[in-house]
Design an enzyme around this catalytic site. Structure first.
Site, PDB file in Angstrom:
ATOM      1  N   GLY A  26     -70.987 -41.274 -36.150  1.00  0.00           N
ATOM      2  CA  GLY A  26     -69.731 -42.079 -35.094  1.00  0.00           C
ATOM      3  C   GLY A  26     -70.372 -42.611 -33.832  1.00  0.00           C
ATOM      4  N   GLY A  28     -67.964 -43.221 -30.655  1.00  0.00           N
ATOM      5  CA  GLY A  28     -67.043 -42.985 -30.245  1.00  0.00           C
ATOM      6  C   GLY A  28     -67.969 -42.172 -28.614  1.00  0.00           C
ATOM      7  N   PHE A  29     -67.205 -42.105 -27.767  1.00  0.00           N
ATOM      8  CA  PHE A  29     -68.224 -40.698 -26.875  1.00  0.00           C
ATOM      9  C   PHE A  29     -69.154 -40.123 -26.704  1.00  0.00           C
ATOM     10  CE2 PHE A  29     -63.863 -42.683 -24.647  1.00  0.00           C
ATOM     11  CZ  PHE A  29     -64.794 -43.485 -23.744  1.00  0.00           C
ATOM     12  N   GLY A  30     -69.031 -39.399 -28.166  1.00  0.00           N
ATOM     13  CA  GLY A  30     -69.532 -37.943 -28.235  1.00  0.00           C
ATOM     14  C   GLY A  30     -70.969 -38.542 -28.825  1.00  0.00           C
ATOM     15  N   VAL A  94     -69.297 -42.724 -43.907  1.00  0.00           N
ATOM     16  CA  VAL A  94     -69.980 -41.708 -44.354  1.00  0.00           C
ATOM     17  C   VAL A  94     -69.648 -40.941 -45.772  1.00  0.00           C
ATOM     18  CG1 VAL A  94     -71.605 -39.388 -44.267  1.00  0.00           C
ATOM     19  CG2 VAL A  94     -71.981 -41.118 -42.564  1.00  0.00           C
ATOM     20  N   GLU A 186     -47.745 -43.110 -22.000  1.00  0.00           N
ATOM     21  CA  GLU A 186     -48.466 -44.293 -22.368  1.00  0.00           C
ATOM     22  C   GLU A 186     -47.121 -45.247 -22.491  1.00  0.00           C
ATOM     23  OE1 GLU A 186     -51.997 -43.235 -22.544  1.00  0.00           O
ATOM     24  OE2 GLU A 186     -52.384 -43.406 -21.061  1.00  0.00           O
ATOM     25  N   ASP A 315     -63.671 -35.025 -30.686  1.00  0.00           N
ATOM     26  CA  ASP A 315     -62.031 -34.442 -31.270  1.00  0.00           C
ATOM     27  C   ASP A 315     -63.178 -34.130 -32.718  1.00  0.00           C
ATOM     28  OD1 ASP A 315     -61.358 -35.963 -29.156  1.00  0.00           O
ATOM     29  OD2 ASP A 315     -60.160 -36.781 -30.466  1.00  0.00           O
ATOM     30  N   ALA A 330     -61.872 -38.132 -23.510  1.00  0.00           N
ATOM     31  CA  ALA A 330     -63.666 -38.295 -23.371  1.00  0.00           C
ATOM     32  C   ALA A 330     -64.063 -37.529 -22.929  1.00  0.00           C
ATOM     33  CB  ALA A 330     -62.891 -39.684 -22.776  1.00  0.00           C
TER      34      ALA A 330
END
Lengths: 433, 433
Positions: A26, A28-30, A94, A186, A315, A330
């Site tokens: 992944g 993403g941010f992590g 994966v 939003e 997440d 985030a």
């Protein structure tokens, strides 16, 4: 900028057995923050993602509402990490985990061994057992979702313009956003702005400003993660933008003709789903405790109970702190990623990994043009000031200098002209949305 | 910018019978320029397009090669024409023409009557009777094509990085562009630049600079519409960028494994089609003489023989001038569109329409970073100067101030950093391209 001559890849597929191999799933941010925090560690890293890009998810709603184009909020992982020589980026999915053999399995059958594994594959939206709603109420998690929603929103006004009878026209001009969290707020606020400002004077048979935009939250208030007074402010700002806010009433059915609110059927051709969250399916591949959303209930050091060499961040991780769950935002994902890097360094040094602590820097949500709410440790802001605060924070955190410039130019333009430059309908425009 | 309050659409579907109704099919250069030129005429205009946007086709190859994003080169027709109150824009596909009843039929069954009709639906690419090549050699005519090609190009390098054996890796790094016209030259030059510059240092197992980029032209030279000396210059500049230019040899077969050049099979997983042109199918709906590419052979005033109320402009029109065909380029389409507007005004005034004359302002083609060829009435330029000339001309003609700014920023960024900001793979990245 870098003007070295291109280096040839060495083509070697033989891992060096003396260097610990960290596999991160992944980007993403992590996953990305963990990867960067391991730059100076004596490890090999393989970063695996199903997509070739890191996505700045906090601005995804802007792509869905045609304010930004997809490349404005995404950058290729390879490019971001090109100078970190201990990383290999692998495009792939994966599909299997084998903790005993310390291997992950990819969709193409390849097996990749690891010394330590970080699962940071994030979450997607969930329909609470109503997966049949997915076609008629698309959710927003990746760029494909955003472009699909953009297409649906823009086509709705076109269909209304071409509609022959009043009822059909009204149904095409009836929009609903389900879910009163930040994304729902939003989307609803921006959609109302598009109908009232962006599209004005462009149609001849309909008045886009007559569009009904409804934000539906089953719970008692929107932005429930904020203090009650800011939820109220948000509701007021939404109503000012022309959004009808409905709280305390669940949606009980959705189909291509409309949705059912409580008992009442409401004709609507465009419903957007911004409600449930479900953790990535990867969590289910491990024999580990999970919460209702499918998140893995990790140890204090973010490792998986019974699997000390496997960590979880973002997440996909369910972390309790001071009796409250760490939110799926985030900043939390970045902090978890950086923590996992520290934990792996500690393990490699023969020490035990420290416990993770989430540092809450506050909570922001934007509502529309010049409207937002900010809560920083009890310091509360709303309206114009909050909006500038939100804009600065988000543009600052955008990855890549170029994106920041472009996003700012786009925003300045959109701000002064009310225009949204990405109002392009892709795909076969004759097919139903 | 405009700060009037929004106007309500009057919802009326009743055309005013006293005002002549002009139906224009196609919002490209021909249709859009005709529409604008009729702004002050006492007519009602209905502009019909299958897509909601005008596309700046000369820069489409930049989207296909990830240099620009789709919204950078497209603007919604409604937005462009919002202030021209005698125009109604209609998203729809024309599926039938009934000259006797003076009606066009839309895909949704609606019939729209006209007093004068302009067909400006353009052209698409053709496979010379090899439609089975379409899947393995996608062509480039609209934004969906461009995003599909972008995806294929970017995925090819990912597949090469993940490939297990040398042969497979080499096939993924083997690219061919079929057709040595401006589009083919632009695609091949930019693709070589991506492989050699943009992607350098981003991969660990392959060296993208080892990619083979081949430009294949069946005729004797590339850019055959240019003077021979500029074709030679273009070939030299392409070779300098790392493109292998093959002329005088046709491609005799294409499948998912590669292509056959003359007799020899060449493994290649990525072939892009930039060769044939076929006029829009609308031409076939009329009993009118057409050339081999399906273009309607129009009268000197651009009306259709036997159909004095129907005009044709742009790539759908076959116009001979001084024994030579008027080329299928944007300036020609704009001039034809403007001419048809004049012709319709003349007819409405009871006069006969003047004959069309194409004014050739010269011929430009870009080849890659800082390389282009320019031919303006025998004044020939190539290399860096030609490139700046090309850039200025194209950015200047881009519709919409905002687009120009963004495109310039993107270009400046790409120029100094060699980066291409739109390198985002959309769609299911696990499926084969």
């Amino acid at each position: 900028m870098n003007h070295e001559p291109p280096r040839a890849g060495d083509g070697s597929r033989e891992p060096n057995p003396h260097i610990p191999h960290i596999v991160i799933v992944g980007g993403g941010f992590g996953g990305l923050w963990a990867t960067r925090a391991l730059a100076s560690a004596g490890v090999r890293i393989t970063l695996i993602d199903r997509r070739n890009h890191h996505l700045f998810q906090p601005l995804l709603y802007q792509v869905a509402t045609a304010g930004l184009s997809a490349p404005d909020i995404a950058a290729p992982l390879r490019h971001i990490l090109r100078s970190q020589r201990n990383v290999e980026v692998r495009l792939g999915e994966v599909t299997g985990l084998d903790p005993a053999a310390r291997e992950v399995r990819l969709g193409d059958g390849e097996r990749i061994g690891y010394d330590y594994l970080l699962l940071a594959s994030g979450a997607s939206h969930a329909y609470f057992g109503h997966d049949d709603w997915a076609d008629d109420a698309p959710g927003l998690k990746n760029l494909d979702d955003a472009l699909h929603i953009r297409r649906r929103l823009l086509l709705a006004f076109e269909r209304a313009e071409a509609a022959d009878d009043e009822a059909e026209r009204a149904a095409w001009l009836s929009f609903a956003v389900v879910g009163g969290g930040p994304t729902g707020v939003e989307l609803a606020g921006t959609l109302a702005e598009i109908a009232r400002k962006t599209l004005r004077r462009e149609f001849r048979r309909i008045d886009p400003a007559q569009a009904k935009v409804r934000l539906i939250e089953a719970g008692p208030r929107v932005l429930s993660s904020f203090p009650e007074e800011l939820s109220e402010k948000a509701r007021a700002q939404l109503q000012k933008l022309g959004v009808e806010v409905v709280t305390g009433t669940p949606v009980s059915a959705i189909d291509e003709r409309g949705y059912t609110l409580g008992e009442a059927f409401v004709p609507a051709r465009t419903v957007v789903w911004a409600a449930g969250v479900a953790a990535s399916k990867l969590g289910a591949l491990l024999d580990a405790p999970r919460d209702r959303a499918g998140r893995i209930q990790v140890q204090p050091d973010l490792s998986v109970p019974g699997h000390p060499r496997i960590f979880v961040a973002g997440d996909l991780a369910s972390v309790q702190q001071d009796g409250k769950p760490v939110p799926g935002v985030a900043p939390a994902a970045k902090q978890m990623g950086a923590h996992v890097a520290r934990a792996i360094r500690a393990r490699l040094a023969g020490q035990s990994a420290p416990a993770f602590r989430y540092k809450d820097y506050g909570n922001l949500a934007t509502i529309g043009r010049m409207a937002a709410v900010v809560d920083v440790h009890g310091f509360k802001l709303s309206g114009v000031l909050a909006w500038w605060f939100w804009l600065a924070a988000h543009v600052f955190f955008l990855i890549g200098f170029r994106n920041r410039v472009i996003v700012l130019v786009n925003w300045a333009w959109a701000y002064w002209s009310y225009q949204r430059h990405a109002r392009i309908i892709l795909g076969d425009d004759e097919s139903p949305p």
